[in-house]
Design a protein around this motif. Structure first.
Motif, mmCIF file in Angstrom:
data_model
loop_
_atom_site.group_PDB
_atom_site.id
_atom_site.type_symbol
_atom_site.label_atom_id
_atom_site.label_comp_id
_atom_site.label_asym_id
_atom_site.label_seq_id
_atom_site.Cartn_x
_atom_site.Cartn_y
_atom_site.Cartn_z
ATOM 1 N N UNK A 126 37.517 20.078 -11.053
ATOM 2 C CA UNK A 126 36.313 19.614 -11.603
ATOM 3 C C UNK A 126 36.367 19.952 -13.272
ATOM 4 N N UNK A 127 36.053 18.884 -14.097
ATOM 5 C CA UNK A 127 35.771 19.201 -15.409
ATOM 6 C C UNK A 127 34.341 19.038 -15.578
ATOM 7 N N UNK A 128 34.054 19.900 -16.509
ATOM 8 C CA UNK A 128 32.453 19.880 -16.878
ATOM 9 C C UNK A 128 32.274 19.620 -18.427
ATOM 10 N N UNK A 129 31.482 18.874 -18.770
ATOM 11 C CA UNK A 129 31.127 18.587 -20.208
ATOM 12 C C UNK A 129 29.669 19.197 -20.743
ATOM 13 N N UNK A 130 29.430 18.408 -21.541
ATOM 14 C CA UNK A 130 27.969 18.802 -22.166
ATOM 15 C C UNK A 130 26.872 18.184 -21.420
ATOM 16 N N UNK A 131 27.120 17.101 -20.267
ATOM 17 C CA UNK A 131 26.171 16.550 -19.893
ATOM 18 C C UNK A 131 25.358 17.799 -18.987
ATOM 19 N N UNK A 164 22.173 18.578 -20.772
ATOM 20 C CA UNK A 164 21.241 17.427 -21.108
ATOM 21 C C UNK A 164 19.931 17.677 -19.841
ATOM 22 N N UNK A 165 18.791 18.109 -20.662
ATOM 23 C CA UNK A 165 17.734 18.320 -19.904
ATOM 24 C C UNK A 165 17.109 17.209 -19.214
ATOM 25 N N UNK A 166 17.431 15.895 -19.487
ATOM 26 C CA UNK A 166 16.884 14.727 -18.988
ATOM 27 C C UNK A 166 17.755 14.047 -17.788
ATOM 28 N N UNK A 167 19.015 14.410 -17.564
ATOM 29 C CA UNK A 167 19.948 14.049 -16.518
ATOM 30 C C UNK A 167 21.004 14.932 -15.977
ATOM 31 N N UNK A 201 23.050 18.614 -25.973
ATOM 32 C CA UNK A 201 21.524 18.784 -26.160
ATOM 33 C C UNK A 201 20.974 19.850 -26.567
ATOM 34 N N UNK A 202 21.750 21.260 -26.029
ATOM 35 C CA UNK A 202 20.927 22.314 -26.329
ATOM 36 C C UNK A 202 21.635 23.272 -27.632
ATOM 37 N N UNK A 203 22.627 22.427 -28.485
ATOM 38 C CA UNK A 203 23.126 23.034 -29.700
ATOM 39 C C UNK A 203 22.159 22.853 -30.544
ATOM 40 N N UNK A 204 22.297 24.077 -31.314
ATOM 41 C CA UNK A 204 21.604 24.352 -32.575
ATOM 42 C C UNK A 204 22.262 24.977 -33.626
ATOM 43 N N UNK A 205 22.319 24.491 -34.672
ATOM 44 C CA UNK A 205 21.914 23.320 -35.218
ATOM 45 C C UNK A 205 22.515 22.134 -34.758
ATOM 46 N N UNK A 227 32.085 25.577 -27.310
ATOM 47 C CA UNK A 227 31.484 26.598 -26.886
ATOM 48 C C UNK A 227 29.946 26.696 -26.320
ATOM 49 N N UNK A 228 29.394 25.615 -26.630
ATOM 50 C CA UNK A 228 28.130 25.463 -26.087
ATOM 51 C C UNK A 228 28.057 25.090 -24.550
ATOM 52 N N UNK A 229 29.045 24.102 -24.428
ATOM 53 C CA UNK A 229 29.439 24.016 -22.757
ATOM 54 C C UNK A 229 29.707 24.994 -22.091
ATOM 55 N N UNK A 230 30.565 26.057 -22.662
ATOM 56 C CA UNK A 230 30.810 27.368 -22.138
ATOM 57 C C UNK A 230 29.526 28.244 -22.097
ATOM 58 N N UNK A 231 28.880 28.306 -23.039
ATOM 59 C CA UNK A 231 27.459 29.152 -22.792
ATOM 60 C C UNK A 231 26.658 28.624 -21.743
ATOM 61 N N UNK A 232 26.407 27.460 -21.515
ATOM 62 C CA UNK A 232 25.844 26.760 -20.474
ATOM 63 C C UNK A 232 26.155 26.908 -19.206
ATOM 64 N N UNK A 233 27.337 26.483 -19.033
ATOM 65 C CA UNK A 233 28.157 26.768 -17.577
ATOM 66 C C UNK A 233 27.925 28.343 -17.220
#
Length: 268
Positions: free
Chosen positions: A177-182, A185-188, A216-220, A233-239
């Protein structure tokens, strides 16, 4: 900490004349190896060319070769020959992107199924893993895959966005399974938060799908709104957050998984 981006669309026109800068930022962020996604025969040839031009060592950039289900109608008598030639190149490490997309139906469903079967037959013949796309078609994808699974070395459902039933069915078929920045996304993407805990180490890989799916959580956020591999790295953090493990632990096992799946070299 090393990361591998298993799916980046570096041939996308938005990256034109920016390839080296994008790669430099990725390497600086710890994304040490990348698999460039081939979504058409021409695009797969371009992906291989980028690997050869931008990675003299042959250790960092790799590619897939295939035809996206959106473009299944483009399949012709020459497609299999050209893909086979590409898949014999050492830098081309998987068959795909191929699969089924019953969400947009840009190609007729029977044609999508026929072209998927052509890809799976190539993968069986060449004993290469498969990079799969699926949207609103999990049941039909599973039905087709079951006829080939025992002969396939491995397959990954890239950019997984489905529900629990589909995930468990894929895992039962011993798919990756591959996981992305999806997932960012707080909407979906919030339904993925509890699901990623169900993917055992050795089956989970991370990908940017850049230039799409900017987390969508990436800042800035970048002013151009374009995703790139450095933001993996943001996908890593969220997962890691939703799996309840450290980023270091997730990076270690997802990277080891990608290296084993694509047979990539180990970097120091």
């Amino acid at each position: 900490m090393q990361l591998i981006d298993i799916g980046v669309n570096l041939t996308n026109p938005s990256f034109a004349d920016k390839h080296q800068a994008v790669l430099d930022r990725a390497y600086a962020a710890g994304v040490c190896q990348l698999v460039l996604t081939g979504t058409s025969v021409d695009g797969s040839e371009q992906a291989l060319e980028l690997c050869q031009q931008l990675d003299e060592s042959g250790q960092r950039l790799f590619a897939t070769a295939g035809i996206h289900p959106h473009s299944a109608s483009d399949w012709n008598v020459d497609s299999a020959r050209r893909l086979r030639s590409l898949l014999n190149e050492s830098s081309v490490v998987a068959v795909g992107e191929c699969g089924l997309d019953f969400n947009r139906d840009f190609s007729p469903r029977p044609q999508q199924e026929k072209v998927l079967e052509e890809h799976l037959a190539l993968a069986v013949d060449l004993q290469l893993p498969v990079f799969l796309h699926e949207r609103d078609a999990s049941q039909r994808l599973l039905e087709i895959l079951k006829d080939f699974r025992d002969q396939l070395p491995a397959a990954v459902v890239h950019c997984f966005t489905g529900e629990q039933k589909a995930l468990f069915s894929y895992l039962d078929l011993d798919l990756h399974i591959g996981i992305t920045g999806w997932i960012c996304d707080e909407r979906r993407g919030t339904h993925l938060h509890p699901l990623v805990k169900e993917i055992k180490p050795g089956r989970l890989m991370l990908e940017s799908d850049a230039p799409y799916l900017l987390p969508r959580t990436l800042r800035p956020k970048p002013k151009n709104g374009r995703n790139e591999p450095a933001y993996l790295t943001e996908v890593l953090r969220e997962v890691a957050l939703h799996r309840g493990e450290t980023e270091e632990a997730l990076a270690a096992h997802s990277t080891a998984c990608a290296r084993a799946f694509f047979k990539l070299p180990i970097l120091p």
